[in-house]
Scaffold this motif. Structure first.
Motif, PDB file in Angstrom:
ATOM      1  N   LEU A 161       0.822  -1.214   0.000  1.00 35.61           N
ATOM      2  CA  LEU A 161       0.000   0.000   0.000  1.00 35.61           C
ATOM      3  C   LEU A 161       0.857   1.265   0.000  1.00 35.61           C
ATOM      4  CD1 LEU A 161      -3.069  -0.779   2.292  1.00 35.61           C
ATOM      5  CD2 LEU A 161      -2.837  -0.970  -0.192  1.00 35.61           C
ATOM      6  N   GLY A 162       2.031   1.203   0.634  1.00 31.00           N
ATOM      7  CA  GLY A 162       2.949   2.345   0.585  1.00 31.00           C
ATOM      8  C   GLY A 162       3.345   2.650  -0.850  1.00 31.00           C
ATOM      9  N   LEU A 163       3.597   1.611  -1.611  1.00 27.69           N
ATOM     10  CA  LEU A 163       3.989   1.800  -3.012  1.00 27.69           C
ATOM     11  C   LEU A 163       2.809   2.285  -3.854  1.00 27.69           C
ATOM     12  CD1 LEU A 163       6.278  -1.355  -3.456  1.00 27.69           C
ATOM     13  CD2 LEU A 163       7.020   1.036  -3.291  1.00 27.69           C
ATOM     14  N   VAL A 164       1.590   1.856  -3.491  1.00 28.06           N
ATOM     15  CA  VAL A 164       0.398   2.381  -4.180  1.00 28.06           C
ATOM     16  C   VAL A 164       0.290   3.886  -3.910  1.00 28.06           C
ATOM     17  CG1 VAL A 164      -2.141   2.336  -4.292  1.00 28.06           C
ATOM     18  CG2 VAL A 164      -0.862   0.183  -4.103  1.00 28.06           C
ATOM     19  N   LEU A 165       0.484   4.264  -2.644  1.00 29.53           N
ATOM     20  CA  LEU A 165       0.414   5.681  -2.268  1.00 29.53           C
ATOM     21  C   LEU A 165       1.464   6.503  -3.019  1.00 29.53           C
ATOM     22  CD1 LEU A 165      -1.304   7.253  -0.040  1.00 29.53           C
ATOM     23  CD2 LEU A 165       0.840   7.359   1.204  1.00 29.53           C
ATOM     24  N   LEU A 166       2.632   5.914  -3.237  1.00 30.36           N
ATOM     25  CA  LEU A 166       3.698   6.619  -3.958  1.00 30.36           C
ATOM     26  C   LEU A 166       3.523   6.504  -5.474  1.00 30.36           C
ATOM     27  CD1 LEU A 166       6.758   5.639  -1.693  1.00 30.36           C
ATOM     28  CD2 LEU A 166       5.417   7.761  -1.656  1.00 30.36           C
ATOM     29  N   GLU A 167       2.390   5.932  -5.872  1.00 32.74           N
ATOM     30  CA  GLU A 167       1.983   5.872  -7.289  1.00 32.74           C
ATOM     31  C   GLU A 167       2.962   5.101  -8.163  1.00 32.74           C
ATOM     32  OE1 GLU A 167       0.983   9.827  -8.516  1.00 32.74           O
ATOM     33  OE2 GLU A 167      -0.715   9.919  -7.130  1.00 32.74           O
ATOM     34  N   VAL A 168       3.428   3.968  -7.651  1.00 32.55           N
ATOM     35  CA  VAL A 168       4.246   3.077  -8.475  1.00 32.55           C
ATOM     36  C   VAL A 168       3.330   2.376  -9.476  1.00 32.55           C
ATOM     37  CG1 VAL A 168       5.687   1.002  -8.447  1.00 32.55           C
ATOM     38  CG2 VAL A 168       6.008   2.781  -6.704  1.00 32.55           C
ATOM     39  N   LYS A 169       3.672   2.513 -10.739  1.00 29.27           N
ATOM     40  CA  LYS A 169       2.847   1.982 -11.834  1.00 29.27           C
ATOM     41  C   LYS A 169       3.664   0.966 -12.646  1.00 29.27           C
ATOM     42  CE  LYS A 169      -0.765   4.607 -11.128  1.00 29.27           C
ATOM     43  NZ  LYS A 169      -0.532   6.011 -10.896  1.00 29.27           N
ATOM     44  N   PRO A 170       2.974   0.179 -13.503  1.00 28.74           N
ATOM     45  CA  PRO A 170       3.707  -0.792 -14.322  1.00 28.74           C
ATOM     46  C   PRO A 170       4.877  -0.142 -15.064  1.00 28.74           C
ATOM     47  CG  PRO A 170       1.362  -1.168 -14.529  1.00 28.74           C
ATOM     48  CD  PRO A 170       1.513   0.081 -13.702  1.00 28.74           C
ATOM     49  N   GLY A 171       6.027  -0.796 -15.003  1.00 32.89           N
ATOM     50  CA  GLY A 171       7.220  -0.295 -15.686  1.00 32.89           C
ATOM     51  C   GLY A 171       8.063   0.643 -14.837  1.00 32.89           C
ATOM     52  N   ASP A 172       7.521   1.155 -13.737  1.00 35.09           N
ATOM     53  CA  ASP A 172       8.310   2.047 -12.869  1.00 35.09           C
ATOM     54  C   ASP A 172       9.400   1.259 -12.145  1.00 35.09           C
ATOM     55  OD1 ASP A 172       6.885   4.305 -13.488  1.00 35.09           O
ATOM     56  OD2 ASP A 172       5.577   4.209 -11.720  1.00 35.09           O
ATOM     57  N   GLU A 173      10.535   1.901 -11.949  1.00 35.81           N
ATOM     58  CA  GLU A 173      11.618   1.258 -11.206  1.00 35.81           C
ATOM     59  C   GLU A 173      11.600   1.708  -9.744  1.00 35.81           C
ATOM     60  OE1 GLU A 173      14.807   0.245 -14.697  1.00 35.81           O
ATOM     61  OE2 GLU A 173      15.204   2.049 -13.514  1.00 35.81           O
ATOM     62  N   VAL A 204       9.569  -2.583 -11.448  1.00 38.44           N
ATOM     63  CA  VAL A 204      10.823  -3.317 -11.598  1.00 38.44           C
ATOM     64  C   VAL A 204      11.746  -2.981 -10.422  1.00 38.44           C
ATOM     65  CG1 VAL A 204      12.835  -3.725 -13.067  1.00 38.44           C
ATOM     66  CG2 VAL A 204      10.612  -3.166 -14.103  1.00 38.44           C
ATOM     67  N   PRO A 205      12.057  -3.971  -9.574  1.00 33.28           N
ATOM     68  CA  PRO A 205      13.013  -3.702  -8.494  1.00 33.28           C
ATOM     69  C   PRO A 205      14.420  -3.525  -9.059  1.00 33.28           C
ATOM     70  CG  PRO A 205      11.683  -5.694  -8.066  1.00 33.28           C
ATOM     71  CD  PRO A 205      11.491  -5.328  -9.509  1.00 33.28           C
ATOM     72  N   VAL A 206      15.098  -2.484  -8.597  1.00 31.50           N
ATOM     73  CA  VAL A 206      16.512  -2.270  -8.917  1.00 31.50           C
ATOM     74  C   VAL A 206      17.265  -2.517  -7.617  1.00 31.50           C
ATOM     75  CG1 VAL A 206      18.235  -0.549  -9.579  1.00 31.50           C
ATOM     76  CG2 VAL A 206      16.011  -0.615 -10.747  1.00 31.50           C
ATOM     77  N   LEU A 207      18.173  -3.489  -7.630  1.00 31.50           N
ATOM     78  CA  LEU A 207      18.772  -3.962  -6.375  1.00 31.50           C
ATOM     79  C   LEU A 207      20.115  -3.297  -6.105  1.00 31.50           C
ATOM     80  CD1 LEU A 207      17.887  -7.721  -6.953  1.00 31.50           C
ATOM     81  CD2 LEU A 207      16.626  -6.043  -5.572  1.00 31.50           C
ATOM     82  N   VAL A 208      20.292  -2.863  -4.852  1.00 30.40           N
ATOM     83  CA  VAL A 208      21.514  -2.164  -4.447  1.00 30.40           C
ATOM     84  C   VAL A 208      22.145  -2.899  -3.267  1.00 30.40           C
ATOM     85  CG1 VAL A 208      22.356  -0.032  -3.364  1.00 30.40           C
ATOM     86  CG2 VAL A 208      20.862   0.098  -5.364  1.00 30.40           C
ATOM     87  N   ASP A 209      23.461  -3.056  -3.332  1.00 31.08           N
ATOM     88  CA  ASP A 209      24.211  -3.808  -2.320  1.00 31.08           C
ATOM     89  C   ASP A 209      24.342  -3.021  -1.005  1.00 31.08           C
ATOM     90  OD1 ASP A 209      25.682  -5.931  -1.296  1.00 31.08           O
ATOM     91  OD2 ASP A 209      27.060  -6.013  -2.995  1.00 31.08           O
TER      92      ASP A 209
END
Ligand SMILES: *Cc1c(COP(=O)(O)O)cnc(C)c1O
Length: 380
Positions: free
Chosen positions: A65-77, A98-103
């Motif tokens: 739901l946090g990501l919905v609130l931040l308006e993450v849409k298909p294709g967003d990284e 799309v998750p972008v992974l950071v070490d």
């Protein structure tokens, strides 16, 4: 439950049943009700800010739901810490993101600020767009380097969703983890700092935002006498029964945090000087971890034994321990995702071990774990 020394188990404080009984007596066996309101008030007061906390069915739901609130849409990284539990990353994919992974860096084992900036700039160059959100994690309750991470996020105007699922009670610069970013996530699963049997919460900044989360978490029902919907909703509210357990647990939260810190101190003292075994410590005073789990790393050249030798020796003594989280960039399901790495989380995964750390463990049980480790590497 059994006579195995477990990693981390539910630890009731004695007040939980009174809240549940009250719910039964008043027939509030529902996903809303007085315990939910009370639990949210307890949590808001505990986090010590003007934040409004919304109780949800899990930490995973809170991230979603946090990501919905931040308006993450298909294709967003969305930039995620790679060294974490899969629940940090999975919700990004629920939204087609799309998750972008950071070490991680070596001091806190959390998101490396310099790799974060490198990732942001590289994504901008490759896709022409900035990531939609950043999800740092306070792994094992150790606060991430939030000043550096927030400065970078601010520079590029990217909101931070703080995964504090393991960090209830941890503080960074005197401020509770989960209240530093744009949004914060808590978990009350069975093995976390406190439990509601299963549950989570989203820490919001404003009343209005919290209202929107409640709306989305209860099927996004429009204001009408019939059932009408203009948006996609979710069934993510915490039940009034589970919230009753949470209310009871809030009475003992401070005690539980203190006990986990004391357990960490015992391990640090008793394992001091054991060759090849290093207990994870905070890198400075600004970091005030809850020490949800005490973790060690094992250098086989000095210990003469590997992490797995120790794990199996403990298991033979009926002691549960577990390798550190397997980084997401090494998970089969996430292979092929963009990854910005330095080898730190891979090395931690190979050499690290979580030790029993539950707040109900006795000093004698901690001593048994320490003796198990010592006898595995032949010192007594
Ligand atoms: C436990 C956990 C979650 C998910 O919480 P649930 O309540 O189990 O859904 C998310 N992130 C991290 C780092 C966790 O440890």
């Amino acid at each position: 439950m059994d006579n195995i020394i477990r990693l981390s188990i539910a630890h009731m404080g004695g007040h939980e049943q009174a809240y549940i009984e009250r719910a039964f007596d008043t027939n509030w066996v529902t996903p809303l009700g007085p315990n939910v309101d009370r639990f949210e008030q307890f949590l808001s007061a505990y986090t010590g800010t003007a934040c409004r906390v919304v109780a949800l069915s899990s930490g995973t739901a809170a991230i979603h739901l946090g990501l919905v609130l931040l308006e993450v849409k298909p294709g967003d990284e969305v930039i995620c810490q790679s060294f974490t539990f899969a629940a940090t990353v999975n919700p990004v994919t629920y939204l087609g993101g799309v998750p972008v992974l950071v070490d991680s860096e070596r001091d806190t084992w959390n998101m490396d600020p310099s790799l974060l900036e490198k990732a942001i700039l590289d994504r901008l160059e490759k896709s022409g767009r900035l990531p939609k959100a950043i999800i740092p994690v306070h792994l094992y309750g150790m606060p991430a380097k939030m000043d550096e991470i927030m400065a970078i996020a601010d520079r590029y105007h990217i909101p931070i969703l703080e995964d504090a699922a393991e960090a209830l009670g941890s503080e960074y610069d005197g401020q509770k983890c989960g209240t530093l970013g744009r949004l914060g996530v808590l978990s009350f699963n069975g093995n976390k700092m406190i439990t509601t049997s299963g549950g989570g919460a989203l820490i919001c900044r404003t009343e209005q935002e919290a209202g929107r989360i409640v709306f989305l978490a209860t099927q996004a029902r429009d204001d009408a006498p019939h059932y009408q919907h203009s948006e996609i909703g979710y069934n993510y509210r915490l039940s009034n029964i589970c919230a009753g357990i949470g209310c009871g647990q809030m009475h003992v939260l401070d005690e539980h945090v203190e006990r986990r810190r004391a357990i960490h101190a015992l391990y640090a003292e008793w394992l001091k000087g054991v060759p090849g075994v290093t207990v994870m410590e905070r890198p400075g005073e600004r970091f005030n971890p809850n020490y949800w789990l005490t973790c060690i790393t094992v250098d086989p050249r000095l210990a003469g034994k590997t992490r797995d030798d120790i794990r199996l020796a403990l298991l033979a003594d009926h002691i549960e321990s577990r390798p550190l989280w397997k980084p997401m960039h090494l998970q089969p399901v996430f292979s092929g995702l963009p990854f910005y790495g330095s080898g730190v989380s891979e090395q931690l995964f190979e050499t690290g071990l979580c030790l029993p750390s539950g707040s109900s463990l006795t000093d004698e049980e901690i001593e048994q774990v320490v003796n198990g480790i010592k006898s595995c590497i032949n010192i007594n």
